[in-house]
Design a protein around this motif. Structure first.
Motif, short mmCIF file in Angstrom:
data_model
loop_
_atom_site.label_atom_id
_atom_site.label_comp_id
_atom_site.label_asym_id
_atom_site.label_seq_id
_atom_site.Cartn_x
_atom_site.Cartn_y
_atom_site.Cartn_z
N GLU A 1 -6.20 -0.02 -43.78
CA GLU A 1 -7.09 0.65 -44.72
C GLU A 1 -8.47 0.77 -44.09
O GLU A 1 -9.00 -0.20 -43.53
N PHE A 2 -9.06 1.96 -44.17
CA PHE A 2 -10.37 2.19 -43.57
C PHE A 2 -11.47 1.65 -44.48
O PHE A 2 -11.55 2.01 -45.65
N LYS A 3 -12.30 0.77 -43.92
CA LYS A 3 -13.46 0.26 -44.65
C LYS A 3 -14.73 0.83 -44.04
O LYS A 3 -15.55 1.42 -44.73
N ASN A 4 -14.90 0.65 -42.75
CA ASN A 4 -16.00 1.27 -42.03
C ASN A 4 -15.61 1.37 -40.56
O ASN A 4 -14.47 1.04 -40.20
N VAL A 5 -16.52 1.82 -39.73
CA VAL A 5 -16.20 2.07 -38.32
C VAL A 5 -15.68 0.81 -37.63
O VAL A 5 -14.76 0.87 -36.82
N ALA A 6 -16.26 -0.32 -37.96
CA ALA A 6 -15.92 -1.56 -37.27
C ALA A 6 -14.87 -2.40 -37.99
O ALA A 6 -14.39 -3.39 -37.43
N THR A 7 -14.49 -2.02 -39.20
CA THR A 7 -13.60 -2.86 -40.00
C THR A 7 -12.42 -2.07 -40.54
O THR A 7 -12.60 -1.04 -41.19
N VAL B 1 -1.39 7.24 -44.84
CA VAL B 1 -1.46 7.90 -43.54
C VAL B 1 -2.89 8.31 -43.23
O VAL B 1 -3.37 8.14 -42.10
N LEU B 2 -3.60 8.84 -44.23
CA LEU B 2 -4.99 9.24 -44.02
C LEU B 2 -5.89 8.02 -43.77
O LEU B 2 -6.81 8.08 -42.95
#
Length: 294
Positions: A178-184, A236-237
């Motif tokens: 799951e995308f949280k931010n660029v680094a996480t 997927v996104l």
């Protein structure tokens, strides 16, 4: 101590590597912007759709008639693993594979021993790794990111839904970043089938009166498959945005490491060069002293 030529060659090599990592970081940053916009726009729709299904199902008995809500004894399991097609993105793929193996070993050891656990790989890295580890793997949609669209994700979801409805699998789960931010990026394990109602004690949906048009059954049975497909497409996104964020971070760190190595090599080169010059001076002085003595 390495020769000056060896150090110069290493400096040239590191310079080339730095240019590549900088370029890859810039490419990932451009792709991340588009991927982040896509998942940001998707989240409210998917969340509202799930809320609507939960609310309507709580007020009707129609949802229990759907083949996608049937809870059975878990004998056969399908795990949809979402990774990337390429590497150079840090531990992005390794973390998903590790989480998948740990989840299966912890929750489905008996089913795994009987060979009743199957992997549906979305992304080449996860599919190839899990195949090598001996897991039964469906690779039909492994290249999904080469033609990323809702239509492709829908095909994968429909295949899993049909297999569940026919009794081939008793539970279908998704493992993804799951995308949280660029680094996480956060590893998530979500149940896709059977569809479970998410009830909120504080929600007012259960007390809401609905006017159904055309009918309760048609609305609920139409929304449920759509929500399941949207859940997979959202995963997927999320993974796609997470991949670009992870690669951007990995290339940024690689560039920093290359620059640090370059500084050390330049210091080593200057020391070697100074040592060579000093040696030549000593040889000249020694020769001059020898000639003077003669």
């Amino acid at each position: 101590m390495p020769s000056l030529k060896e150090v110069r060659n290493r400096i040239t090599s590191v310079n080339s590597t730095t240019q590549i990592t900088k370029a890859m970081k810039m490419v990932s940053a451009a792709k991340l912007r588009r991927a982040q916009d896509a998942i940001t726009q998707m989240r409210p729709y998917a969340t509202k759709l799930n809320e609507l299904i939960s609310a309507v199902s709580a007020n009707t008995e129609v949802g229990t008639a759907s083949p996608y809500t049937q809870v059975r004894s878990v004998e056969k399991v399908l795990v949809i693993v979402v990774t990337s097609d390429r590497g150079l993105c840090g531990a992005f793929n390794a973390n998903v594979v590790k989480a998948t193996v740990a989840h299966i070993n912890e929750n489905y050891p008996a089913q795994l021993a009987k060979g009743n656990v199957e992997i549906m790989a979305l992304g080449k890295k996860g599919g190839e790794t899990l195949q090598k580890r001996g897991f039964k793997t469906n690779t039909e949609f492994m290249d999904i990111f080469q033609r990323l669209s809702f239509a492709t994700a829908r095909q994968a979801a429909e295949q899993a839904m049909a297999a569940f409805a026919n009794g081939k699998y008793d539970v279908v789960e998704i493992v993804f970043n799951e995308f949280k931010n660029v680094a996480t990026q956060i590893i998530r394990v979500e149940q896709m089938l059977p569809l479970v109602e998410k009830k909120d004690d504080n929600a007012k949906a259960a007390n809401t009166d609905y006017i159904f048009e055309p009918s309760e059954e048609e609305i609920v049975l139409e929304l449920m498959p759509k929500a399941i497909k949207m859940q997979l497409f959202k995963a997927v996104l999320e993974s796609n945005a997470s991949e670009h964020g992870a690669r951007m971070t990995a290339m940024d760190k690689a560039t920093d490491n290359a620059n640090e190595l370059l500084r050390n090599l330049k210091i080593e080169y200057n020391r070697s060069r100074q040592a060579a010059i000093t040696k030549e001076i000593l040889e000249i002085v020694g020769g001059a002293e020898a000639l003077k003595g003669n």
